[in-house]
Structures are given as C-alpha cells and as structure tokens.
Design a protein around this motif. Structure first.
Motif, mmCIF file in Angstrom:
data_model
loop_
_atom_site.group_PDB
_atom_site.id
_atom_site.type_symbol
_atom_site.label_atom_id
_atom_site.label_comp_id
_atom_site.label_asym_id
_atom_site.label_seq_id
_atom_site.Cartn_x
_atom_site.Cartn_y
_atom_site.Cartn_z
ATOM 1 N N GLU A 15 16.472 87.983 -7.328
ATOM 2 C CA GLU A 15 17.629 87.400 -6.636
ATOM 3 C C GLU A 15 17.162 86.332 -5.659
ATOM 4 N N TRP A 16 17.885 85.227 -5.609
ATOM 5 C CA TRP A 16 17.693 84.223 -4.550
ATOM 6 C C TRP A 16 18.647 84.580 -3.417
ATOM 7 N N VAL A 17 18.138 84.619 -2.180
ATOM 8 C CA VAL A 17 18.947 84.991 -1.026
ATOM 9 C C VAL A 17 18.831 83.890 0.033
ATOM 10 N N TRP A 19 18.389 82.021 3.393
ATOM 11 C CA TRP A 19 17.668 82.405 4.609
ATOM 12 C C TRP A 19 17.522 81.159 5.458
ATOM 13 N N ARG A 23 15.624 79.476 1.122
ATOM 14 C CA ARG A 23 16.048 80.634 0.348
ATOM 15 C C ARG A 23 14.839 81.543 0.145
ATOM 16 N N ASP A 24 15.065 82.843 0.210
ATOM 17 C CA ASP A 24 14.039 83.819 -0.137
ATOM 18 C C ASP A 24 14.260 84.240 -1.582
ATOM 19 N N LYS A 26 13.713 87.488 -3.949
ATOM 20 C CA LYS A 26 13.469 88.924 -3.833
ATOM 21 C C LYS A 26 13.391 89.561 -5.213
ATOM 22 N N VAL A 34 14.826 96.430 -1.914
ATOM 23 C CA VAL A 34 14.001 95.222 -2.068
ATOM 24 C C VAL A 34 12.543 95.644 -2.191
ATOM 25 N N THR A 37 9.648 90.348 -1.146
ATOM 26 C CA THR A 37 10.324 89.132 -0.710
ATOM 27 C C THR A 37 9.299 88.009 -0.687
#
Length: 108
Positions: A15-17, A19, A23-24, A26, A34, A37
């Motif tokens: 998943e791109w999250v 931040w 973007r992080d 994960k 998680v 990361t």
C-alpha cells in the motif's frame, strides 16, 4: 534463525500511504498489521524501485507456499523408470502455484 517461530501469515500486500508531502510504502498483512514501512528519506531509490522491492517482500508467503507445494508433489529424485513415468503426475499443479507466486513477486 529460529525456524520454529511462525512468520506472519499471508497473504501480504503493498500500500502507498500519504505522509506529509511524500508517500510511504507499506507491506501489510491480511489482518491489516504493517510489516514494513519504506520511504525515500535518506535514500536515492526511485518510487519504482521501492515498489518493486516491496512487491517482492509481499510475495514472500506465496513464494514459500509454492516451494512447499513443490516439495510435497515432487518425489526425491531417482533414476528409476518409475520416477520418470510418474514425473508428469508429480508436477501437476506445481506450475500454476509457481507462476502465481512469481507474478505476485513481480507486482502483477
């Protein structure tokens, strides 16, 4: 390495999250936990390289399962005629499991 300790069960996914302005990336277990990361802070990796690395990590449980399936289906190598005659049957289903694990490792 302690092989008696089980790993987090698969499947895992990437998943791109968001931040901040970045973007992080994960690697996430099926229960939402998680596992890893990654971000670009301090690294010169492109997002494409980060994603390729994460896809490979996320495929680890599938790759392990594919190898375990092969070891269950393929008898110990032998030079006997019985082995050669049963080889095709022993490998039945292995190709699909292996190809699916490879595709996941490649992010497909």
């Amino acid at each position: 390495m302690n092989t008696n300790t089980p790993h987090t069960p698969g499947p895992w996914h990437v998943e791109w999250v968001p931040w901040g302005k970045e973007r992080d990336l994960k690697v996430v277990a099926k229960d939402g936990g998680v596992l890893l990361t990654m971000n670009r802070t301090g690294y010169l990796l492109s997002e494409a390289v980060m994603e390729s690395n994460a896809q490979l990590l996320a495929a680890a449980p599938d790759l392990l399962a594919a190898l375990e399936a092969i070891t269950r289906r393929v008898p110990i190598l032998s030079s006997t005629e019985d082995y050669r005659a049963g080889q095709e049957h022993a490998l039945e289903g292995c190709r699909e499991v292996v190809l699916a694990a490879i595709a996941k490792a490649e992010g497909r």
